[in-house]
Design a protein around this motif. Structure first.
Motif, PDB file in Angstrom:
ATOM      1  N   ARG A 107       0.701  -1.200   0.109  1.00  0.00           N
ATOM      2  CA  ARG A 107       0.052   0.247   0.062  1.00  0.00           C
ATOM      3  C   ARG A 107       0.608   1.554  -0.284  1.00  0.00           C
ATOM      4  N   LEU A 108       0.359   2.572  -0.158  1.00  0.00           N
ATOM      5  CA  LEU A 108       0.732   4.315  -0.934  1.00  0.00           C
ATOM      6  C   LEU A 108       1.478   4.589   0.672  1.00  0.00           C
ATOM      7  N   GLN A 109       2.630   3.866   1.029  1.00  0.00           N
ATOM      8  CA  GLN A 109       2.802   4.321   2.879  1.00  0.00           C
ATOM      9  C   GLN A 109       3.932   5.512   3.314  1.00  0.00           C
ATOM     10  N   SER A 110       4.342   5.453   1.520  1.00  0.00           N
ATOM     11  CA  SER A 110       6.181   6.004   1.455  1.00  0.00           C
ATOM     12  C   SER A 110       5.757   7.442   1.671  1.00  0.00           C
ATOM     13  N   PHE A 111       6.224   8.396   2.137  1.00  0.00           N
ATOM     14  CA  PHE A 111       6.405   9.824   1.316  1.00  0.00           C
ATOM     15  C   PHE A 111       7.737  10.716   1.463  1.00  0.00           C
TER      16      PHE A 111
END
Lengths: 174, 174
Positions: A107-111
């Motif tokens: 899932r998209l969790q890194s910024f």
């Protein structure tokens, strides 16, 4: 032989002084910011890390706080007030999703830090020069150019919030 | 006089070599991590900043990526693959609200690094030693102690996501 050793020691010491001066040099580099007359400290991007932060809201950035040698020492030792010669740099970048995050984590969790954003800011400690603003000079540069006077009038008012920490928001991240 | 000048130059050069060696020293410091045998590189907290990030999800941290001199040079110049001797450090801290944020901004919008979290990780480039894992050795230390083998078995699988960038997620933040 003794003379050579003495001269060698002087040479080494001299090199050490030159090396330690480099990151704290106050040499002018470009145009000075209004009110406080602060210029961009040469080599600040090579300074050591004090801490990191994420600003939401309109700022919406990821940021890093770097410090020159005086700042790092004071910050690590919790010295208050910060000694004259302290320079703290605030860099900031766009708060961007990491493209491969979803693939890596499911899932998209890194910024991550994108392009530079919200300028680069500096706090310079000189207790005698900046008596009206807690001993600190403030500066913001956008793309290497000083921000206008109106921007510089907002710095101290906001930093007064943390007067008890000598007007510095950040704490050293071990 | 000529001899003194020569010796001075040698002295300065020697000090420069000593100074530049310090941060990239591979001297063992504590217990080696499993599989790759990586130890904590001395002085890594003094390394320069590559970039910053925010991990949401279970990790829920703020992080900084630091690099030794080889890593910083390669990262700034976009050198791929990274040269042998590259060491990249990933530090992380709790994602904490800044207590004074609401007072400073009118709403809680600032999140800062709290206590260390999720260990410290290193990637060490040695193309001949780590042929099975893209030339990289991986390590995680929790409170200074190596994480177990199971943890180290997950590193490469995840970093394969960014094989095209020599298995490195981060990009230099200017």
């Amino acid at each position: 032989m003794r003379r050579i050793v003495v001269v060698l020691v002087v040479g080494v010491a001299l090199a050490g002084v030159i090396a330690s001066m480099a990151p704290v040099s106050g040499q002018a580099d470009g145009e000075a910011a209004p009110i406080f007359g602060v210029t961009i400290p040469p080599g600040y991007r090579d300074w050591r890390l004090i801490s990191v932060a994420h600003e939401k809201g309109n700022l919406n950035d990821l940021r890093a706080i770097l410090g020159n040698d005086v700042a790092i020492k004071a910050s690590r030792e919790g010295t208050l007030p910060y000694p004259d010669g302290t320079i703290i740099a605030r860099l900031a970048w766009s708060y961007d999703p990491l493209e491969e995050s979803e693939k890596a984590f499911g899932r998209l969790q890194s910024f991550v830090a994108g392009p530079p954003k919200n300028g680069v800011q500096f706090m310079v400690k000189d207790a005698r020069k900046y008596t009206a603003t807690g001993g600190w000079g403030f500066a913001q540069f956008n793309d290497g150019k000083p921000a206008d006077e109106a921007v510089h009038n907002t710095c101290f008012a906001c930093h007064e919030t943390v007067k008890a920490r000598d007007f510095v928001f950040n704490r050293y991240a071990p």
